[in-house]
Structures are given as structure tokens and as C-alpha cells.
Design a protein around this motif. Structure first.
Motif, PDB file in Angstrom:
ATOM      1  N   ASP A 148       0.482  -0.964   0.335  1.00 39.38           N
ATOM      2  CA  ASP A 148      -0.551  -0.055  -0.123  1.00 39.38           C
ATOM      3  C   ASP A 148       0.709   1.406   0.011  1.00 39.38           C
ATOM      4  OD1 ASP A 148      -1.794   1.956   0.546  1.00 39.38           O
ATOM      5  OD2 ASP A 148      -2.831   1.504   2.414  1.00 39.38           O
ATOM      6  N   HIS A 208       1.216   3.768   3.048  1.00 35.99           N
ATOM      7  CA  HIS A 208       1.751   4.038   4.077  1.00 35.99           C
ATOM      8  C   HIS A 208       3.009   3.855   3.496  1.00 35.99           C
ATOM      9  CE1 HIS A 208      -2.695   2.829   5.059  1.00 35.99           C
ATOM     10  NE2 HIS A 208      -1.943   2.893   6.645  1.00 35.99           N
ATOM     11  N   ARG A 209       3.114   5.023   3.622  1.00 32.95           N
ATOM     12  CA  ARG A 209       5.109   5.178   3.111  1.00 32.95           C
ATOM     13  C   ARG A 209       6.695   4.171   3.874  1.00 32.95           C
ATOM     14  NH1 ARG A 209       6.827   9.012   0.015  1.00 32.95           N
ATOM     15  NH2 ARG A 209       9.550   9.415  -0.479  1.00 32.95           N
ATOM     16  N   LYS A 210       6.147   4.368   5.089  1.00 35.37           N
ATOM     17  CA  LYS A 210       7.062   3.188   5.772  1.00 35.37           C
ATOM     18  C   LYS A 210       7.112   1.825   5.241  1.00 35.37           C
ATOM     19  CE  LYS A 210       9.917   2.324  10.180  1.00 35.37           C
ATOM     20  NZ  LYS A 210       9.177   2.758  11.288  1.00 35.37           N
ATOM     21  N   GLU A 211       5.660   1.211   5.158  1.00 37.05           N
ATOM     22  CA  GLU A 211       5.560  -0.232   4.943  1.00 37.05           C
ATOM     23  C   GLU A 211       6.296  -0.432   3.623  1.00 37.05           C
ATOM     24  OE1 GLU A 211       3.636   1.299   7.020  1.00 37.05           O
ATOM     25  OE2 GLU A 211       3.427   0.221   8.677  1.00 37.05           O
ATOM     26  N   TYR A 212       5.227   0.456   2.247  1.00 34.81           N
ATOM     27  CA  TYR A 212       5.605   0.627   1.369  1.00 34.81           C
ATOM     28  C   TYR A 212       7.043  -0.006   1.307  1.00 34.81           C
ATOM     29  CZ  TYR A 212       5.335   1.339  -3.999  1.00 34.81           C
ATOM     30  OH  TYR A 212       5.565   1.566  -5.070  1.00 34.81           O
TER      31      TYR A 212
END
Length: 668
Positions: A647, A650-654
Motif C-alpha cells: 500500500d 503507508h509509506r514506511k511499510e511500502y
């Protein structure tokens, strides 16, 4: 010998497949008539078609009459399989639209007639089942004129309608009433004919009227009506004569560059792909290498054309014909062969599926096999729109209705030995932009960890205009491969908007672009860490696009069907509150004798529930017709759909998932 590629279309149970069988028998292709009820027809070859007595896949057969080879394409009538009809429309020279003399014009009849008219496909009407009890061909002809097209003319009348002795009596050339009807219809589209008639009506002979009828039918200006019975054969000889005399034969230059369209893909006994293609121009020969879908190229290893009912091997196939081509291993439905034809094939003529369900294998170990099987089914029906959620290990397919779900389940069990179940069917919504938004990330600047600059602006576009990608930077300022990567990623990312639904009808403009040229160390060793690649743009674009979407905002829209409900007049007060509980909104209520006809709107997700409740509500006397009409903003809380990939909202997880890092590279 000339060729005519003819489609047979109808609402389900109007007798379309029986008519196909009768046409083949009349032409001498088959000695005995097959039966839909017995599962012995020539065109319903799938086991499931024979069991259910409905057409699921389009089928091609042929016959020859009066020096014309007619390639006849039998299409499904059930609305759940409208995608099969869609693929056929772009390859037709003409069509016969079958209407039951008992049931008359129905929902699917209207959808098909509207589409044939919009595409300008020459069409004859055939009023079938005139021998059945309750048949009223005169009423049905009036319905056709009122509901489908005013530019119709019956070329005769039915005697003894509603009895086994019913027969079609063609109008005599000197019949004054028939002549008057022809003159009124044809002069409305032909000023020269009108002038000749006004000056001296004797010059407008029966032969001249017949020639004018053929010319205007070929231009889809008027639509002759025949009637008869596919079961008894009444009127079929006259219909065959009308097909040959009134519908235009295929044209095309065998010596021109190749141009064709693939409208059907199936697999042979060994699992090999077989492509059904209409050749509009040029010639295809065995061992030819042909291009399709952009840069794909393959060698044709086998050709078969349709001749007197069978697919016969040939060394070559020319313009105007339909062929089965072997060897195109990566081919898909809708692919163009050679130069794209100047035809509407490949465009969506009908609404996309509005329902979706998750397919669950009965055995967990079958998950990979299920994906392979569904992928093969999607080759035959691209609008299944296979969607795999790797995060949740789920596979979803798009649907037109519950019957299609049952067919998919039976096909997986019978042909692939894969028992499956389904989750409850859900409605497929879309997202539309509510404003304009823009975002940009610069190369070498935090928080951008990728070697690329991408700036995008999104803005709403008119309804049904689709997604348009525009360049707002100078062409040539970036390598074409990088621009292509950005555009492809934009289109893929828009399949999941802010709430997980596809974002439709918008313009996306590339406002900024930049890259680092190829870097190398001594001895020419490529340094990937200092050089931009297409992967940088594929990974960065979703972040920028979703940021722009967030600033623009989106609103979820749900699909809405238009319904026509015929019910006993005394039950109107009982039915209206039930419609309200299903969020159905009646727009008009017309009293016709002892019944009310309600027209209105109902959310697509509630149509099946309405169908299930209708028999009990109306003592079994109510009839419901519905078809997709439009998308409307969802009322109340907007539904969301879980994402099936990493996703970018959600920048960090992406970044951890796609790049294994969350900080930018140091500047050079």
C-alpha cells in the motif's frame, strides 16, 4: 465466392440456438435437427451447455447458400455471459436479432438492439415461436417498432399464429398495403426515391423498392422483420433468402497488409491455444510470422476455416474470412493481428461486471492449480478480471450474475477436477475524483529513495471517458522506457484508489520528470546504484500518484440498475414497501389493464435479492427486467476494499516491501 459473417443474438430462451440448428438443416449441413433440451445441438459443445440448455460460449459454424459462405456465430443469450457477445460484435457483417412471439421484447433484447444500432451493424429481426400457444407476432412487431427501432417493416404476415400449423406468408410484390409501408419507410431515408415517387409513383417499382430496401438495410438505416418457427421450420427459407439478399457481404483486400482481430481463444486437446480471428485485410499463411499486441510475434503453425459446418485445414486464409489459428502462444481475446482494423472491436460495448466474489479451493493444496485454471478461463473471458491478493492468499473474480458463478464452479469441477466454494457476492464500486491534486518527488532529495523525479497532477474527466495519461514535460527529455514505465504504473495503480476501488474517468498529467544517466566505473562496469532504471520509476510512481489522489480526494460510487417490474395491480401497495427496503426507487408507475408497470432504479447488489423475493410477493405473476444504467455516489459510509498489494498510502511499510529501505540515497 463471397462471405458473410453473421451473428445470431437474442434474449435467453428466445430460440436462438434452435434457429441456428434449423438454418444448418435448411442449408443441408446437418441431416437431423439437434435439440437444446436433449443437448444435441451443433453449437452447444460444452458439457455444461448441454446440461443446462443455454449457450455459454460463442460458437462458429458455416453454411453455403446462393454462392455465399455464411459464417454463423451463435452467441449466449443469458445476460451473465454478455462478454461473449461483446467480443463477437466487432467482427460481424450483419446480425439476426431473435425475438420470441410469446414473450416479446425483453430486457436483453433492448440492450442488444441498442448496441447493434450504435455500432451500425445491419440487422434483421426474426420473430420466433409463432407456433407456440400465446404467440402474437403482430403485437411483437409493434413492440419492436415502439421499443427497439421505428425503422422496421414486416416483410409478410403469420397465418394461424399460436398453432402448430402457423406459417409465414411473404408479402406479394404487388400488395398495395405492403408497398405503401415500404414507400413510407424508405423515402424517409432516400430523397431521390421520395422525389421519384412524388413525380411519378409508377417509376417506383417493386424491384426498385427491393433494391432500396437492401441498400438501406446494409447501411443499418432500416430493419426488415421476418417471422416463423425454428422448431417447425416455418419462415426459415424466407429468412435465409433475406439474409443473403439484404445483409452486406464481407469486403477486404487479400493483398493489403494484414489486419485482423481475435474474438475468441480456446485450448485444444493438448492444452495449446487456438485463436479465432476475423481477417479484415491481407492473407495469413501457414508458417507466416505475424505481429500482435504491440511487439509480440509468433509463427502460425496451423490454419482452419469454416466450411459447411466444419473447421477445415487450409494453407492460407484471406480477407473477409474467420479462421482458427494455431501457434500464437501468447495471444489474448481482443488482440489485433498486424495493423489494427478500422472497426469498433476491442471497445467495451456493454457495461463491465458489477459483482465480485472470492473463489476458495476445497483443498488448500489446490491453490496454485486454481490460479492456473482461473487464468486459463480468463483467457477465454477477460472480463472475469482475475484478481489475486497475495497478502491474504485470496483469488477474486468479477461476475455479471449468480448463474455465471455457478458455471465457473461447474467448469472448475468438471474440466480441472477442482472443487471450489465462493464467498458471498459483493458489489464492485468505483472511485471518482472530487477535485484536482498534484504531487512531486525529486531525485536525490529526501524522502525519495529512488533515482528518479516524478511529478503527477490528477483531475476529473467526463463520465465514461476512461483514464487519459498526458505528458506535461518535453518529449525526449526522458528515455521512452522510463515514460512507458511511469504510464503503465499509473494505470495499474489506479486499479486501487484511496478506498481500494478502481479510479475511473480522470486525466493524469506527468508534470515533472528526471533521471540520472547511466554511470560506470573503470573498464565500463555498470554502476546500478548511481544510474536510474525503469524499476525506480515503477516503484516511485505509486507514492506520487497516491499523494496526488489524496490531495484531490475521491468519492465512492456504486453501480445502479434500471428495472422494469410488471405486477398485478392489486399488489402494488404490498410491493412498494419491499422495494424501499432494498433501496429501489420507482420512478414511474403506469397502469395497464389489470397490472402496473414500474420503472425505477435499484442498486446492483440488491437485484438478486429482489429476484428471489418477487415470486412470493406477486403470486408468481410478477416479471422483472433489469440492466446496468449508471454509477451513483454511495449514500452513507463509503465502503472500502482491502488492497491486494503493498500500500503506497503507508509509506514506511511500502518502502520496506518494495525497496527494503526507507531513507533516500545520498546525493552525488
Amino acid at each position: 465466392m463471397t462471405t458473410l459473417n453473421l451473428g445470431i443474438l437474442a434474449h435467453v430462451d428466445a430460440g436462438k440456438t434452435s434457429l441456428t440448428e434449423r438454418l444448418l438443416h435448411t442449408a443441408g449441413v446437418i441431416d437431423e435437427l439437434g435439440s437444446v433440451d436433449d443437448g444435441s445441438t451443433r453449437t452447444d459443445t460444452m458439457a455444461l451447455e448441454r446440461q443446462r440448455g443455454i449457450t455459454i460460449r460463442s460458437a462458429v459454424v458455416s453454411f453455403t447458400v446462393a454462392g455465399v459462405t455464411v459464417n454463423l456465430i451463435d452467441t449466449p443469450g443469458h445476460p451473465d455471459f454478455i462478454a461473449e457477445v461483446e467480443r463477437v460484435l466487432g467482427v460481424l457483417d450483419g446480425a439476426v436479432l431473435v425475438v420470441s412471439a410469446v414473450e416479446g421484447v425483453q430486457a436483453q433484447t433492448r440492450v442488444l438492439a441498442r448496441t447493434l444500432r450504435r455500432l451500425g451493424i445491419p440487422t434483421l429481426f426474426f420473430v420466433n415461436k409463432v407456433d407456440r400457444a400465446g404467440a402474437d407476432p403482430d403485437r411483437v412487431v409493434r413492440q419492436i417498432a415502439d421499443r427497439l427501432s421505428p425503422d422496421v417493416v414486416a416483410l409478410g404476415r403469420v397465418d394461424a399464429a399460436g398453432t402448430p400449423a402457423a406459417r409465414w406468408l411473404p408479402a406479394a410484390p404487388d400488395d398495395p398495403d405492403h408497398t405503401a409501408r415500404l414507400v413510407d419507410l424508405l423515402t424517409a431515408h432516400d430523397d431521390a426515391l421520395l422525389a421519384a415517387y412524388v413525380q411519378d409513383e409508377r417509376t417506383v417499382t417493386a424491384a426498385r423498392l427491393r433494391a432500396a430496401l437492401a441498400a438501406q438495410t446494409a447501411r443499418a438505416r432500416v430493419h426488415p422483420v421476418h417471422a416463423g418457427s425454428a422448431i417447425t421450420g416455418a419462415g426459415v427459407d424466407e429468412l435465409v433468402a433475406g439474409i443473403v439478399a439484404l445483409l452486406p457481404a464481407a469486403d477486404g483486400d487479400d493483398r493489403a497488409p494484414l489486419s485482423g482481430t481475435v474474438f475468441k481463444v480456446e485450448r485444444g486437446p493438448a492444452g495449446e491455444k487456438i485463436a479465432y480471428a476475423r481477417i479484415f485485410a491481407g492473407t495469413v499463411r501457414v508458417r507466416d510470422r505475424i505481429r500482435y499486441r504491440g511487439d509480440h510475434e509468433a509463427k502460425v503453425t496451423g490454419i482452419a476455416v469454416f466450411d459447411d459446418g466444419d473447421a477445415v485445414p487450409r494453407d492460407a486464409v484471406g480477407a473477409g474470412r474467420i479462421a482458427r489459428l494455431h501457434g500464437l502462444t501468447e495471444v489474448r481475446v481482443g488482440d489485433h493481428l498486424g495493423t489494427p482494423p478500422d472497426r469498433p472491436a476491442g471497445r467495451h460495448h456493454f457495461s463491465p461486471p458489477t459483482l465480485e466474489t472470492v473463489v476458495v479451493p476445497a483443498r488448500a493444496a489446490d491453490r496454485a492449480a486454481l490460479h492456473t485454471a482461473l487464468t486459463q478461463l480468463a483467457e477465454q473471458d477477460p472480463l472475469i478480471n482475475l484478481r489475486q491478493d497475495d497478502l491474504r492468499r485470496e483469488i477474486a473474480v468479477s461476475l455479471y450474475g449468480e448463474v455465471q458463478k455457478e458455471v465457473i464452479q461447474a467448469t472448475l469441477a468438471d474440466e480441472y477436477a477442482l472443487p471450489v466454494t465462493f464467498w458471498e457476492t459483493s458489489t464492485v464500486c468505483v472511485e471518482r475524483l472530487t477535485g484536482v491534486g498534484a504531487a512531486v518527488e525529486w531525485i536525490g532529495k529526501d524522502p525519495n529513495p529512488f533515482l528518479g523525479t516524478v511529478g503527477l497532477r490528477v483531475e476529473p474527466a467526463p463520465v465514461d471517458s476512461g483514464v487519459e495519461f498526458r505528458l506535461g514535460i518535453e518529449l525526449g527529455s526522458m528515455p521512452l522506457a522510463f515514460l512507458k514505465a511511469i504510464e503503465e504504473t499509473v494505470r495499474e495503480t489506479l486499479r486501487q484508489g484511496l478506498r481500494g476501488w478502481e479510479v475511473v474517468d480522470c486525466v493524469v498529467t506527468l508534470t515533472h520528470g528526471g533521471y540520472w544517466a547511466r554511470q560506470s566505473h573503470a573498464h565500463g562496469v555498470f554502476d546500478k546504484s548511481m544510474s536510474s532504471t525503469a524499476g525506480d520509476f515503477r516503484n516511485l510512481t505509486p507514492l506520487v500518484l497516491m499523494a496526488a489522489l489524496s490531495r484531490a480526494g475521491t468519492r465512492v460510487h456504486e453501480p445502479v440498475h434500471r428495472f422494469h417490474l410488471d405486477l398485478p395491480a392489486d399488489l402494488l401497495g404490498t410491493v412498494l414497501p419491499v422495494l424501499a427496503t432494498l433501496d429501489a426507487v420507482p420512478r414511474t408507475a403506469t397502469l395497464r389493464g389489470a397490472s402496473y408497470l414500474l420503472d425505477g432504479e435499484v442498486p446492483a447488489g440488491r437485484v438478486h435479492a429482489l429476484e428471489q423475493r418477487l415470486p412470493a410477493l406477486t403470486r408468481g405473476e410478477g416479471t422483472l427486467e433489469s440492466e446496468f444504467d449508471h454509477y451513483r455516489p454511495v449514500r452513507g459510509p463509503a465502503p472500502s476494499r482491502p488492497r491486494w498489494d503493498h500500500d503506497p498510502l503507508h509509506r514506511k511499510e511500502y518502502l520496506l516491501a518494495v525497496a527494503r529501505r526507507v531513507t533516500a540515497r545520498p546525493e552525488r
